[in-house]
Design a protein around this motif. Structure first.
Motif, PDB file in Angstrom:
ATOM      1  N   HIS A 165      72.712 -34.858 -63.263  1.00 18.71           N
ATOM      2  CA  HIS A 165      73.025 -35.939 -62.328  1.00 18.71           C
ATOM      3  C   HIS A 165      71.825 -36.864 -62.120  1.00 18.71           C
ATOM      4  CE1 HIS A 165      74.834 -38.061 -58.964  1.00 18.71           C
ATOM      5  NE2 HIS A 165      73.762 -37.771 -58.244  1.00 18.71           N
ATOM      6  N   ASP A 166      70.654 -36.294 -61.910  1.00 14.26           N
ATOM      7  CA  ASP A 166      69.471 -37.120 -61.660  1.00 14.26           C
ATOM      8  C   ASP A 166      69.118 -37.987 -62.865  1.00 14.26           C
ATOM      9  OD1 ASP A 166      69.239 -36.126 -59.065  1.00 14.26           O
ATOM     10  OD2 ASP A 166      67.882 -34.518 -59.688  1.00 14.26           O
ATOM     11  N   LYS A 167      69.244 -37.438 -64.064  1.00 14.73           N
ATOM     12  CA  LYS A 167      68.964 -38.215 -65.277  1.00 14.73           C
ATOM     13  C   LYS A 167      69.952 -39.369 -65.429  1.00 14.73           C
ATOM     14  CE  LYS A 167      66.858 -34.488 -67.970  1.00 14.73           C
ATOM     15  NZ  LYS A 167      67.031 -33.572 -69.119  1.00 14.73           N
ATOM     16  N   VAL A 168      71.214 -39.099 -65.141  1.00 13.06           N
ATOM     17  CA  VAL A 168      72.228 -40.155 -65.230  1.00 13.06           C
ATOM     18  C   VAL A 168      71.917 -41.261 -64.223  1.00 13.06           C
ATOM     19  CG1 VAL A 168      74.668 -40.714 -64.876  1.00 13.06           C
ATOM     20  CG2 VAL A 168      74.040 -38.644 -66.144  1.00 13.06           C
ATOM     21  N   MET A 169      71.626 -40.874 -62.995  1.00 13.03           N
ATOM     22  CA  MET A 169      71.334 -41.871 -61.949  1.00 13.03           C
ATOM     23  C   MET A 169      70.124 -42.727 -62.324  1.00 13.03           C
ATOM     24  SD  MET A 169      73.745 -41.615 -59.738  1.00 13.03           S
ATOM     25  CE  MET A 169      73.114 -42.562 -58.356  1.00 13.03           C
ATOM     26  N   ALA A 170      69.123 -42.128 -62.953  1.00 15.11           N
ATOM     27  CA  ALA A 170      67.920 -42.862 -63.342  1.00 15.11           C
ATOM     28  C   ALA A 170      68.139 -43.740 -64.570  1.00 15.11           C
ATOM     29  CB  ALA A 170      66.777 -41.880 -63.607  1.00 15.11           C
ATOM     30  N   ALA A 171      69.015 -43.319 -65.473  1.00  9.46           N
ATOM     31  CA  ALA A 171      69.178 -44.011 -66.756  1.00  9.46           C
ATOM     32  C   ALA A 171      70.168 -45.171 -66.722  1.00  9.46           C
ATOM     33  CB  ALA A 171      69.611 -43.012 -67.833  1.00  9.46           C
ATOM     34  N   PHE A 172      71.132 -45.123 -65.797  1.00 10.15           N
ATOM     35  CA  PHE A 172      72.218 -46.107 -65.802  1.00 10.15           C
ATOM     36  C   PHE A 172      72.224 -46.906 -64.498  1.00 10.15           C
ATOM     37  CE2 PHE A 172      73.443 -42.619 -68.609  1.00 10.15           C
ATOM     38  CZ  PHE A 172      73.666 -43.306 -69.784  1.00 10.15           C
ATOM     39  N   PRO A 173      71.694 -48.118 -64.519  1.00 13.83           N
ATOM     40  CA  PRO A 173      71.597 -48.914 -63.289  1.00 13.83           C
ATOM     41  C   PRO A 173      72.955 -49.378 -62.782  1.00 13.83           C
ATOM     42  CG  PRO A 173      70.876 -50.195 -65.188  1.00 13.83           C
ATOM     43  CD  PRO A 173      71.127 -48.796 -65.679  1.00 13.83           C
ATOM     44  N   GLY A 174      73.027 -49.554 -61.478  1.00 10.89           N
ATOM     45  CA  GLY A 174      74.203 -50.146 -60.855  1.00 10.89           C
ATOM     46  C   GLY A 174      75.279 -49.169 -60.441  1.00 10.89           C
ATOM     47  N   ILE A 175      75.024 -47.869 -60.507  1.00 18.00           N
ATOM     48  CA  ILE A 175      76.040 -46.893 -60.107  1.00 18.00           C
ATOM     49  C   ILE A 175      76.323 -47.060 -58.624  1.00 18.00           C
ATOM     50  CG2 ILE A 175      76.523 -44.425 -59.799  1.00 18.00           C
ATOM     51  CD1 ILE A 175      74.866 -43.964 -62.400  1.00 18.00           C
ATOM     52  N   THR A 176      77.607 -47.203 -58.285  1.00 19.17           N
ATOM     53  CA  THR A 176      77.999 -47.435 -56.893  1.00 19.17           C
ATOM     54  C   THR A 176      78.661 -46.227 -56.243  1.00 19.17           C
ATOM     55  OG1 THR A 176      80.037 -48.465 -57.728  1.00 19.17           O
ATOM     56  CG2 THR A 176      78.218 -49.939 -57.145  1.00 19.17           C
ATOM     57  N   ASP A 177      79.146 -45.286 -57.048  1.00 17.11           N
ATOM     58  CA  ASP A 177      79.774 -44.077 -56.514  1.00 17.11           C
ATOM     59  C   ASP A 177      79.800 -43.041 -57.637  1.00 17.11           C
ATOM     60  OD1 ASP A 177      80.997 -42.379 -54.703  1.00 17.11           O
ATOM     61  OD2 ASP A 177      82.874 -43.504 -54.575  1.00 17.11           O
ATOM     62  N   SER A 178      79.948 -41.782 -57.256  1.00 18.38           N
ATOM     63  CA  SER A 178      79.982 -40.749 -58.288  1.00 18.38           C
ATOM     64  C   SER A 178      80.716 -39.519 -57.795  1.00 18.38           C
ATOM     65  CB  SER A 178      78.564 -40.365 -58.726  1.00 18.38           C
ATOM     66  OG  SER A 178      77.860 -39.747 -57.664  1.00 18.38           O
ATOM     67  N   PHE A 179      81.143 -38.725 -58.774  1.00 19.92           N
ATOM     68  CA  PHE A 179      81.753 -37.422 -58.548  1.00 19.92           C
ATOM     69  C   PHE A 179      80.939 -36.431 -59.365  1.00 19.92           C
ATOM     70  CE2 PHE A 179      84.167 -34.047 -60.506  1.00 19.92           C
ATOM     71  CZ  PHE A 179      84.819 -33.459 -59.432  1.00 19.92           C
ATOM     72  N   ARG A 180      80.564 -35.309 -58.746  1.00 24.70           N
ATOM     73  CA  ARG A 180      79.835 -34.270 -59.479  1.00 24.70           C
ATOM     74  C   ARG A 180      80.639 -32.986 -59.475  1.00 24.70           C
ATOM     75  NH1 ARG A 180      73.659 -33.839 -57.674  1.00 24.70           N
ATOM     76  NH2 ARG A 180      74.561 -34.017 -55.614  1.00 24.70           N
ATOM     77  N   GLY A 181      81.030 -32.543 -60.658  1.00 28.51           N
ATOM     78  CA  GLY A 181      81.698 -31.259 -60.801  1.00 28.51           C
ATOM     79  C   GLY A 181      80.699 -30.212 -61.253  1.00 28.51           C
ATOM     80  N   GLU A 182      81.206 -29.076 -61.673  1.00 30.21           N
ATOM     81  CA  GLU A 182      80.338 -28.006 -62.175  1.00 30.21           C
ATOM     82  C   GLU A 182      79.751 -28.352 -63.539  1.00 30.21           C
ATOM     83  OE1 GLU A 182      79.518 -25.052 -60.591  1.00 30.21           O
ATOM     84  OE2 GLU A 182      80.466 -26.002 -58.861  1.00 30.21           O
ATOM     85  N   VAL A 183      80.519 -29.089 -64.353  1.00 28.08           N
ATOM     86  CA  VAL A 183      80.107 -29.398 -65.720  1.00 28.08           C
ATOM     87  C   VAL A 183      80.053 -30.905 -65.970  1.00 28.08           C
ATOM     88  CG1 VAL A 183      80.739 -29.127 -68.167  1.00 28.08           C
ATOM     89  CG2 VAL A 183      81.046 -27.218 -66.582  1.00 28.08           C
ATOM     90  N   VAL A 184      80.947 -31.650 -65.359  1.00 27.14           N
ATOM     91  CA  VAL A 184      81.105 -33.071 -65.641  1.00 27.14           C
ATOM     92  C   VAL A 184      80.813 -33.907 -64.398  1.00 27.14           C
ATOM     93  CG1 VAL A 184      82.804 -34.853 -66.276  1.00 27.14           C
ATOM     94  CG2 VAL A 184      82.814 -32.646 -67.450  1.00 27.14           C
ATOM     95  N   GLY A 185      80.154 -35.023 -64.627  1.00 31.48           N
ATOM     96  CA  GLY A 185      79.981 -36.032 -63.592  1.00 31.48           C
ATOM     97  C   GLY A 185      80.725 -37.287 -63.997  1.00 31.48           C
ATOM     98  N   VAL A 186      81.237 -38.014 -63.011  1.00 36.17           N
ATOM     99  CA  VAL A 186      81.874 -39.303 -63.270  1.00 36.17           C
ATOM    100  C   VAL A 186      81.143 -40.336 -62.427  1.00 36.17           C
ATOM    101  CG1 VAL A 186      84.006 -40.646 -63.319  1.00 36.17           C
ATOM    102  CG2 VAL A 186      84.092 -38.158 -63.632  1.00 36.17           C
ATOM    103  N   TYR A 187      80.812 -41.462 -63.040  1.00 38.15           N
ATOM    104  CA  TYR A 187      79.983 -42.472 -62.402  1.00 38.15           C
ATOM    105  C   TYR A 187      80.695 -43.815 -62.414  1.00 38.15           C
ATOM    106  CZ  TYR A 187      76.748 -38.716 -62.640  1.00 38.15           C
ATOM    107  OH  TYR A 187      76.168 -37.480 -62.456  1.00 38.15           O
ATOM    108  N   GLU A 188      80.746 -44.437 -61.256  1.00 39.55           N
ATOM    109  CA  GLU A 188      81.413 -45.728 -61.083  1.00 39.55           C
ATOM    110  C   GLU A 188      80.367 -46.828 -60.968  1.00 39.55           C
ATOM    111  OE1 GLU A 188      84.793 -47.266 -58.095  1.00 39.55           O
ATOM    112  OE2 GLU A 188      82.860 -46.891 -57.130  1.00 39.55           O
TER     113      GLU A 188
END
Length: 169
Positions: free
Chosen positions: A142-165
């Motif tokens: 999750h932290d790597k995704v948040m740092a690598a992809f600018p402009g994320i406005t919302d997210s869902f974190r599961g056990e294996v998969v994250g979804v980023y809006e």
């Protein structure tokens, strides 16, 4: 994998349905997961971009989408759509390629981009004789995704998969 984890799919369906988009571009359509996910509230136009031609026939993508484009998301121009879905594609490319795809998806999306990605160590090799199935980056979190992809406005974190809006409207 042409078929993805169910984690985050209800969240994604809810978010997209709330937007009531007229058009959706599904990048890396695979088995047509997002066309099936949105079937009850189907946008007027659903377009698939798929890199592996055998999946088009095997999974009946032409029956699920209004248009099926064959091409590599890293190099294919993305057509404009209200919503762009990057469903389990970013892990199949380098960080730089995934960031470029994220940027281009944001430019193509009139309303939002949704990216689903494994957020645990998730190695994967070739499947169904498709070298595009290899996880080039297999250690997103999750932290790597948040740092690598600018402009994320919302997210869902599961056990294996994250979804980023990323809202673009």
């Amino acid at each position: 994998m042409p078929i993805s984890s169910p984690e985050g799919k209800d969240w994604t369906r809810s978010k997209i349905t709330e937007l009531a988009p007229a058009s959706v571009l599904d990048v890396g359509a695979g088995a047509g997961t997002y066309a099936k996910l949105l079937a009850d509230d189907r946008p007027a136009r659903m377009v698939a971009l798929e890199v592996f031609e055998p999946y088009v026939e095997k999974y009946g993508l032409r029956d699920l989408y209004d248009e099926v484009l064959l091409g590599d998301a890293r190099t294919t121009a993305l057509p404009a759509a209200d919503v762009v879905v990057l469903g389990d594609v970013a892990e199949h490319m380098t960080v730089e390629e995934a960031q470029d795809l994220w940027r281009r998806a944001g430019e193509a999306a009139g309303r939002a981009v949704y990216m689903s990605i494994p957020i645990v160590h998730y190695p994967q090799g070739e499947l169904e004789h498709n070298h595009h199935e290899v996880h080039v980056v297999d250690d997103w979190d999750h932290d790597k995704v948040m740092a690598a992809f600018p402009g994320i406005t919302d997210s869902f974190r599961g056990e294996v998969v994250g979804v980023y809006e990323r809202r673009t409207d």
